[in-house]
Motif scaffolding. Structure first.
Motif, PDB file in Angstrom:
ATOM      1  N   ASP A 178      -1.217   1.028  10.665  1.00 51.60           N
ATOM      2  CA  ASP A 178      -0.137   1.664  11.171  1.00 51.60           C
ATOM      3  C   ASP A 178      -0.217   3.219  11.301  1.00 51.60           C
ATOM      4  O   ASP A 178       0.582   3.812  11.837  1.00 51.60           O
ATOM      5  CB  ASP A 178       1.247   1.119  10.424  1.00 51.60           C
ATOM      6  CG  ASP A 178       1.120  -0.151   9.707  1.00 51.60           C
ATOM      7  OD1 ASP A 178      -0.023  -0.769   9.839  1.00 51.60           O
ATOM      8  OD2 ASP A 178       2.172  -0.513   9.171  1.00 51.60           O
ATOM      9  N   VAL A 231       0.738  -1.326   0.126  1.00 54.46           N
ATOM     10  CA  VAL A 231       0.097  -0.004   0.028  1.00 54.46           C
ATOM     11  C   VAL A 231       0.659   1.197  -0.019  1.00 54.46           C
ATOM     12  O   VAL A 231       0.435   2.097  -0.811  1.00 54.46           O
ATOM     13  CB  VAL A 231      -1.031  -0.005   1.218  1.00 54.46           C
ATOM     14  CG1 VAL A 231      -1.764   1.171   1.107  1.00 54.46           C
ATOM     15  CG2 VAL A 231      -1.672  -1.361   1.098  1.00 54.46           C
ATOM     16  N   GLY A 274      -7.330   2.652  10.848  1.00 49.93           N
ATOM     17  CA  GLY A 274      -7.501   1.952   9.803  1.00 49.93           C
ATOM     18  C   GLY A 274      -8.879   1.899   9.073  1.00 49.93           C
ATOM     19  O   GLY A 274      -9.681   2.721   9.047  1.00 49.93           O
ATOM     20  N   ARG A 280      -4.613   2.052   6.352  1.00 49.25           N
ATOM     21  CA  ARG A 280      -3.364   1.274   6.767  1.00 49.25           C
ATOM     22  C   ARG A 280      -3.591   1.563   8.320  1.00 49.25           C
ATOM     23  O   ARG A 280      -3.848   2.558   8.714  1.00 49.25           O
ATOM     24  CB  ARG A 280      -2.029   1.638   6.403  1.00 49.25           C
ATOM     25  CG  ARG A 280      -1.783   1.754   4.964  1.00 49.25           C
ATOM     26  CD  ARG A 280      -0.348   2.433   4.708  1.00 49.25           C
ATOM     27  NE  ARG A 280       0.654   1.504   5.263  1.00 49.25           N
ATOM     28  CZ  ARG A 280       1.549   1.833   5.972  1.00 49.25           C
ATOM     29  NH1 ARG A 280       1.660   3.269   6.099  1.00 49.25           N
ATOM     30  NH2 ARG A 280       2.468   1.238   6.102  1.00 49.25           N
TER      31      ARG A 280
END
Lengths: 540, 384
Positions: free
Chosen positions: B181, A509, B186, B179
């Motif tokens: 992180d 990603v 998320g 994401r």
């Protein structure tokens, strides 16, 4: 006992030359060995398994398999061993070697041969060594690879024998490696071990790396450890090169997908200057055409299945091209010279097409199968290449070349270029510009359609298929330079390879995000893309 | 100076629009709180929340119109600014949950506990305070827009190229916020809010206050846009829209004008997002979807770009239509309608509803648009 083994080994050596016709005779000679399985006690059983394995005769494989599965029984009256299955009230017996029917027995008359884990392991190893002698090449190859992974020192004599007999060079190499791995785990001399490391190092690869790492960790300081360490470094270096090659390969594969998705857009957006947000939906229509064709073939003439893609290609081109011409005639032609409005209107068209397909085919993924020539993979050095990826790369390049030919070498291509360069002048030379507009748009859409046929092989065929490609395609065309097909080609492969090189470090990603950010920044620097058109056409 | 700048724009028409927006903003919450539920004048809370959402959409549409209608910059990435403002507010609301989350951790939001994080990431510090979050609502979208615009306008990226890279920007943010992180929840985003400024976020009175705040923000946005358009600065903007090259040759620094209005527009979108989140109760990466940005553009197109009332009317009309369609049997056909709207409006109604009406009634330009502005009330009754 040992005497017997020796005899049987010799016997096998002769019998291996005599083929299937000799089966019954061999079965008779193996029979006492099989009956040896009926002796009491695990130790005796293990010995008997070893004896069977030592014959190296593929015929004993089913016996050992049956033993591992717990299907072997011994008849109490004469201690003969049979494969048995439960049948009304008792057991129906079969000869374990030949599978011939051997009558029935009451449930009290037979006794199951019990196995423990040690026996199971012995059976597995024995089966592995047996298949080393199998006449079937694929079986031998699998067995050799298995031996290499296990690296059992006890198998060294067997491996030596197999190496001597092996005729296939590939399997022989694997056997050599298996022997080397086994030697490294045995109590052989340092010189032997270093020689073995040399054999492994020469082959290289990820499996060897794993083997050597454990050996390096296990061995004490000394020449062997040093040799293992230097071999490890050398293999790692080679592997890094292969990793690079792998990334380039994956990048080319991704690049070809991007190229396929973007190439139609390079016509409609790049050459005509029409922002077609419904481009992705043309790809989707192509994929659904493939689905419908395959569905018809499956139901009516399954033997044609391998040709389904070839049949789909022209149909997808026609379907998507026709829809493209319709869109051009009904919407886009009123909006020439107003790119922002075109963008909005074609976005609307894309929503309608998506919903139409969703209503028609349902919102779920549709199954599109791979014809036989597109499934599977082949090895190239340490690289594994799947056939469908390879064919898509080839296909993308063929489509690109064909498109180039159409634009540069046909009357239609000449007219298209004339109209895009100077519309009034082309018109006054007698070119029917509206007609050329419609056909060019149809061509771009049709190419998107055949891209859909290819993408249906690697992506989910759902109503949202197109949306996933639209931003990427625009990025490729803008990055490569509008109005330049070569730019699209270079742009697609550059972005594809850059993406794959970023992935190991940044993750899939984040890699994609980085590429997007890079393109945004790149457009600031070169607003007209990698290969910008020069001259008056730029201002038009 | 700012007062003078704003007051100069306050002509009769603007005043009427402002009063209408604020009037609706006060009237509906009052009807919700004081009227007996059985009374025909009672406004149910869910309608209030729904209309509050529409008002924030209207503010987003206004922001899009400011750059597209008056400066010719078609942004396909305004959802990014909207969502960033929303995330800033969402982070404040997350901190207000305190130890009432599922895991009962007083320090960390649930999703961080779930990810086994030990301490709050640095970019979450300060979001315990409302004032800090409020500044961030303006600052984060504004800063992103400033940096993005500074690069883009200086290198003269215009037209569809700009549209496409704005789309790439919001797409990149969409991927980034998905994401785990990143530290913004998320896939699930931020949700399960409890309090805002110490008031229960589910309470009718809070809902009413949020609705009023949305109306106030919309009115303020309208007034500011009106002031910008009426000023000399606004005249240059229109010149940039109509002939960018000529404006530059006359001696205006086009990129500076574009950058100011672009950043202002992004901040307005951020405020809209910040008001959207407490009313909806969730913010997730889906808000970044390029499709959302394009939908905001169609609100403007339907209402009429280049008019300030148009985007408000368009946002209300289209969203009312969406609610009506997607809640009934016709849900499947909504995308046909939306897609059809895109096509038909660009082909047959390039000026939008308000623009067309204005053009027809050029001789008496005052009355018509104002009737349209009362639409929130009309929508409210229809929704009942």
């Amino acid at each position: 006992m040992v005497d017997m083994i020796q005899r049987c080994k010799a016997l096998f050596a002769i019998l291996a030359l005599v083929l299937v016709a000799a089966m019954p005779a061999r079965a008779d000679d193996l029979k006492p060995l099989v009956d040896g399985l009926g002796k009491n006690g695990y130790a005796a059983l293990r010995e008997a398994v070893g004896a069977l394995a030592a014959t190296g005769d593929p015929a004993v494989a089913p016996v050992l398999q049956a033993l591992g599965a717990g299907d072997l029984y011994v008849r109490k009256s004469d201690r003969a061993v049979f494969a048995a299955v439960k049948a009304d009230g008792g057991f129906s017996l079969r000869d374990p070697l030949t599978g011939a029917d051997a009558g029935t027995a009451g449930s009290r008359d037979v006794e199951k041969i019990r196995v423990n884990n040690a026996i199971r392991e012995a059976v597995t190893t024995a089966l592995g060594s047996l298949t080393l002698m199998s006449p079937d090449i694929a079986k031998r190859r699998a067995a050799a690879a298995d031996m290499f992974r296990n690296g059992d020192p006890a198998q060294i004599p067997l491996l030596d024998e197999a190496i001597a007999k092996e005729t296939d060079p590939g399997i022989a190499t694997t056997l050599q490696m298996a022997r080397a791995a086994a030697v490294l785990k045995s109590e052989a001399s340092d010189a032997d071990k270093i020689a073995a490391i040399g054999v492994l190092q020469a082959k290289g690869g990820r499996d060897v790396l794993a083997q050597l790492t454990t050996i390096e960790a296990a061995s004490a300081d000394g020449p062997v450890k040093a040799a293992a360490q230097s071999a490890l470094t050398s293999i790692q270096g080679t592997l890094q090169l292969w990793d690079g090659a792998q990334n380039i390969l994956y990048g080319i594969s991704l690049g070809s997908v991007l190229l396929l998705a973007a190439i139609g857009l390079a016509i409609t957006f790049g050459v005509m200057g029409v922002i077609n947000m419904a481009h992705g939906e043309m790809v989707m229509l192509g994929a659904y055409t493939t689905f419908v064709v395959q569905e018809l073939i499956r139901n009516n003439m399954p033997w044609l299945f391998d040709w389904s893609l070839a049949i789909s290609l022209p149909l997808a081109f026609l379907v998507a091209g026709l829809v493209g011409v319709l869109i051009e005639r009904m919407v886009i032609r009123y909006l020439y010279g107003r790119p922002l409005e075109t963008l909005l209107a074609t976005w609307g068209v894309s929503l309608i097409l998506q919903q139409a397909v969703r209503t028609w085919f349902g919102p779920n993924n549709r199954e599109v199968g791979n014809p036989s020539w597109m499934s599977g993979a082949f090895e190239l050095g340490n690289l594994t290449i799947t056939y469908n990826r390879m064919w898509i790369v080839v296909f993308a390049l063929v489509v690109f070349a064909a498109l180039m030919l159409v634009l540069k070498r046909t009357a239609f291509g000449l007219q298209t270029r004339a109209v895009t360069q100077n519309r009034p002048m082309a018109s006054s030379m007698g070119i029917r510009t509206p007609w050329v507009d419609a056909l060019t748009f149809g061509l771009g859409s049709g190419i998107a359609g055949i891209a859909g046929v290819a993408l249906s092989q690697i992506d989910n065929v759902s109503p949202n298929l197109g949306q996933g490609y639209i931003i990427d395609s625009f990025m490729v065309v803008v990055f490569g330079g509008v109005g330049n097909l070569w730019g699209t080609l270079v742009g697609a492969f550059t972005l594809g390879i850059a993406n794959k090189f970023l992935e190991p470090y940044a993750g899939a990603v984040l890699g994609k995000i980085l590429v997007l950010v890079f393109i945004i920044l790149f457009i600031q620097k070169r607003p007209r893309g990698l290969f910008a058109l020069k001259g008056r056409a730029v201002e038009a | 100076m700012v007062t003078a700048f704003l007051l100069r724009a306050l002509d009769r028409r603007t005043a009427i629009v402002l009063i209408a927006i604020l009037g609706v903003g006060i009237l509906l919450p009052v009807l919700n709180l004081t009227m007996d539920p059985s009374s025909p004048f009672h406004v149910p809370t869910y309608v209030l929340t729904l209309l509050g959402k529409y008002l924030t959409y209207a503010l987003l549409a206004l922001a899009v119109d400011l750059v597209w209608g008056f400066c010719g910059i078609l942004s396909l990435g305004h959802a990014a600014f909207f969502a960033l403002g929303g995330y800033a507010m969402g982070m404040y609301l997350m901190r207000q949950i305190g130890d009432r989350g599922t895991y009962g951790n007083p320090l960390l939001p649930d999703f961080m506990v779930f990810l086994n994080w030990k301490e709050l990431p640095w970019f979450w510090t300060g979001f315990d305070h409302f004032w800090f979050a409020a500044i961030m609502v303006l600052l984060v979208p504004g800063l992103l827009a400033f940096v993005f615009g500074w690069f883009a306008f200086r290198s003269r990226v215009t037209g569809v190229y700009l549209s496409i890279i704005t789309q790439a920007m919001t797409y990149a943010l969409l991927l980034a916020f998905f994401r785990n992180d990143m530290g913004f929840g998320g896939n699930n985003g931020l949700t399960d809010f409890k309090d805002i400024l110490g008031f229960d976020i589910q309470a009718d009175a809070t809902r009413g206050a949020l609705f009023f705040a949305s109306a106030l923000a919309l009115a303020a946005g309208f007034w500011i846009c009106r002031a910008v358009i009426a000023s000399k600065f606004g005249k240059v903007l229109v010149a940039v829209r109509d002939a960018e090259g000529r404006t530059r040759f006359i001696g205006y620094r086009v990129e500076g004008y574009k950058l100011v209005v672009w950043t202002l527009s992004a901040m307005m979108a951020g405020v809209a997002g910040a008001l959207y989140v407490p009313q909806i109760g969730i913010i997730n990466p889906g808000e970044f979807a390029p499709a959302n940005s394009i939908e905001a553009v169609i609100w403007v197109a339907v209402g009429g770009r280049g008019t300030l009332i148009g985007p408000i009317v368009g946002a209300l009309l289209v969203n009312f239509g969406k609610t009506w369609f997607t809640s009934g049997m016709l849900a499947e056909y909504w995308l046909f309608v939306l897609g059809g709207l895109f096509v038909l409006v660009t082909l047959f109604l390039p000026k939008g509803v308000v623009g067309t009406l204005l053009a027809r009634d050029r001789k008496k330009p005052v009355e018509k648009p104002i009737e349209d502005v009362v639409a929130p009330g009309a929508v409210g009754q229809a929704a009942e």
